[in-house]
Structures are given as C-alpha cells and as structure tokens.
Enzyme design. Structure first.
Site, PDB file in Angstrom:
ATOM      1  CB  THR A 250      -3.007  -2.051   9.042  1.00  0.00           C
ATOM      2  OG1 THR A 250      -2.462  -2.040   7.978  1.00  0.00           O
ATOM      3  CG2 THR A 250      -2.350  -1.776  10.383  1.00  0.00           C
TER       4      THR A 250
ATOM      5  CB  THR B 243     -20.966   0.487  15.575  1.00  0.00           C
ATOM      6  OG1 THR B 243     -21.831   0.337  16.645  1.00  0.00           O
ATOM      7  CG2 THR B 243     -22.232   0.039  14.040  1.00  0.00           C
TER       8      THR B 243
ATOM      9  CD  GLN C 126      -0.914  -5.110  -3.582  1.00  0.00           C
ATOM     10  OE1 GLN C 126      -1.079  -4.759  -5.036  1.00  0.00           O
ATOM     11  NE2 GLN C 126      -0.681  -3.926  -2.422  1.00  0.00           N
TER      12      GLN C 126
ATOM     13  CG  HIS D 235      -7.127   0.493  -0.237  1.00  0.00           C
ATOM     14  ND1 HIS D 235      -6.244   1.153  -0.747  1.00  0.00           N
ATOM     15  CD2 HIS D 235      -7.456  -0.102   1.292  1.00  0.00           C
ATOM     16  CE1 HIS D 235      -5.027   0.759   0.104  1.00  0.00           C
ATOM     17  NE2 HIS D 235      -5.593   0.162   1.569  1.00  0.00           N
TER      18      HIS D 235
ATOM     19  CB  SER E   7      -7.180  -3.991   1.718  1.00  0.00           C
ATOM     20  OG  SER E   7      -6.833  -2.594   2.372  1.00  0.00           O
TER      21      SER E   7
ATOM     22  CB  CYS F  25       1.786   1.595   4.604  1.00  0.00           C
ATOM     23  SG  CYS F  25       0.510   0.876   4.235  1.00  0.00           S
TER      24      CYS F  25
END
Length: 352
Positions: free
Chosen positions: A71, A201, A143, A165, A163, A290
C-alpha cells in the site's frame, strides 16, 4: 478437527526461513545508518535482504526500496502521476488512478497507452493473470510474486509493487521496485534512507524476514510446488461443480494463479458463507482482505459485468504449498453440505 487455512491470498503463513532470519535480526543492535561496526552489521542485514528480494523477483540492477507494505509502495509510485487503471485493481492502487481502463468479462484489461497506466500482474480475488504490455508505468505484482514465473526485468514495467506477507514473510513490510532512471519522489522525508526515497529507520527485522521468504519462495517455485497446488484447486472446483451445478467459477477459462478459486452461488451472501465455513473450521474470504467488514458487492466482480446480487454472492478460496488433498476434500464436503441447506431453504421459501 484441526482448522484448515484456505486464505493464502490474504496472507500466507510465516515461512520457517523468514522466522529464523527475523530471530537472528533481533540480536543485531546497531542502527543501519550508523557508521560504527554495529551499524554496519545492521546495514549488512538490509543489503543482504535487498539482494535476496531482487534476485527472487528477477530485478537485478533495479532499485528495491523497502516500505511498510504494498500500500505504501503504491502511494510512493502513483502519487502525483496522471495514470489510468481498471476497476479490478486493488483499492490501494485504484485510489490514485485518475482515468479508467476497460476490462472484459474474463477480467482481461485493455491498455492503449502503457506508459500512462498501472496494471496488476494477477488479481487477488479471481486469480486472473494479465498480459503486461511493454512500457507499462506500474504493475502490482503482489499476488504474482512467488506463485508464477515472473521477472521484473522482462515485465516491461518501470515500477512494481510487492509485499512480504503474501509469500510467507512478515506483515508490515513490502517494496517498490524501480527500474534505474525512473523518477520517484519521496513521500516520507527526513533522514534520507532508502536512497533518499523513503526516510525513516528501516524495519530491520521485517526486512530480514522478507529477504529470506523471497529466497525460499523462489526455490519452491523452481521446484514446481505450485503445479501441485493447481491440481488441488482443480479437484476442488470439479468436486463443487458436480454437487452445485448453479455455481459460477469466475475466470475459469482464463489464465489464472494456480491457487485461486473464486465462485459465485447466486443469492447466498459471500459474508454468510465465510461465517458458516469459519464455524465449520475453514478460513476463506469473500474478497480482498483489506475490504473485510465492508458489506458491499465486490468491485472486481462488478467490473467484470456481474450484478450486485452475484457480486455479493462470491467467495474466494486460495490454497498454498502446505494445503493437502484432505484439506480440500474436507472443505468440499462441508461447503456442499451447507450449499444444500441454502438451496433447500430457498425452495421452501418459494413454495410458501
């Protein structure tokens, strides 16, 4: 009996390799921006992960900018650009689009001007894979990465969103992959980390897990494990079709991700199916994670031409490398049993 997890497109279980890398990173003391030995050790962890992600994604020579997820990567790539996209894009992408692209009933998008467009590599709900045109401004590869052969360097896109995860890494870390020479304006200003494009950071532990997960995912893909997953998906759809012949399998005749099945039982609300199957011990989805909690029809399915009733009656079952045939057959048995109850209730109501 043990619960069965069939919502891999929402998030994949954490890989052992990612867990091990994250645990090791927890013992790395320094700030990656510090010049002393401890800081350099922390920086080395990040750069190792950057190489792992770049190699797994076929992005050698490109810039991998670590973010808090796809995102944020979408915002970094798309903000301030006048780009077009189709109605099937994830909300994180669609929120930045200023123009619309047409999509056909199979979910395939027409892109007349690739340099002014963003197009997902594969849809999270239907699994339909797009043919990416050369010169594309941005692709959402969230995906596709780790599930199908994909290399950023031959994708033709200038930028890509990914992404951790979705492929067995930790939540809360992703990346924007940028072809060298492509202009990107930082949205988070400050210390100038990530080549001056994303200050703050770095999430050392998450990034370490992302790198390890990407490397392991590429190894699994090369080993052919997703072909086995595809066979399980086909067993699931064949078994359901034999019992519930009114069920519509979205994108069945299109090129799809090997693990994804989106099907519609008209009139049987998707969120109701999710709750019923949850009580039966199965984790599935009624669309993009989401959008969970939002009782509305899938914008993806509406873009494909389905009406509100049909688009609200869909569920997504997404499998993974650890899914077994027993898991699939147990799900089919439970789902078809509940589908018969739904059908009987409708028939009884019609007779009244």
């Amino acid at each position: 009996m043990a619960r069965v997890y069939l919502d891999w497109n929402a998030t994949a279980p954490l890989r052992p390799e990612a867990r091990a890398a994250m645990l090791a990173a927890m013992d790395v003391v320094g700030n990656p921006s510090s010049v002393h030995s401890e800081g350099r050790a922390a920086k080395a962890v990040i750069e190792k992960a950057r190489r792992q992600v770049a190699t797994a994604f076929g992005a050698e020579g490109a810039d991998v900018i670590f973010t808090s997820g796809a995102t944020e990567a979408a915002a970094l790539a798309l903000a301030g650009r006048d780009l077009a996209c189709a109605g099937i894009e994830h909300d994180a992408v669609a929120a930045w689009c200023t123009q619309s692209l047409s999509v056909d009933a199979m979910g395939r998008v027409s892109v007349p001007d690739p340099g002014r467009a963003t197009l997902q590599a594969a849809n999270s709900e239907t699994g339909v894979i797009q043919a990416l045109p050369d010169g594309l401004a941005v692709t959402d590869a969230t995906q596709a990465f780790g599930k199908i052969p994909f290399a950023f360097n031959w994708s033709g896109a200038a930028m890509a969103l990914i992404s951790a995860h979705k492929l067995g890494g930790p939540k809360g870390v992703g990346a924007l992959v940028v072809r060298r020479g492509t202009e990107v304006h930082a949205r988070i200003l400050g210390g100038g980390q990530e080549m001056g494009r994303r200050s703050g950071t770095e999430n050392l532990i998450g990034i370490a897990g992302f790198g390890a997960a990407a490397e392991a995912a590429a190894r699994d893909l090369d080993g052919g494990i997703w072909a086995d997953v595809s066979e399980l998906r086909n067993i699931l759809e064949k078994s359901i079709a034999e019992s519930a012949n009114k069920t519509i399998f979205v994108g069945k005749d299109a090129n799809r991700l090997p693990n994804t099945s989106c099907f519609i039982t008209p009139g049987w609300k998707g969120e109701t199916q999710v709750m019923v199957m949850d009580l039966a011990g199965f984790a599935i989805s009624a669309g993009s994670a989401c959008s969970s909690g939002k009782v509305k029809a899938s914008h993806t399915l509406k873009a494909l031409g389905f009406d509100d009733v049909a688009a609200s009656s869909a569920i997504r079952v997404s499998l993974g490398p650890t899914t077994t045939q027993d898991d699939v057959l147990r799900f089919v048995d439970a789902w078809t049993r509940e589908e018969r109850k739904f059908r009987n209730r409708r028939q009884s109501a019609a007779r009244v």
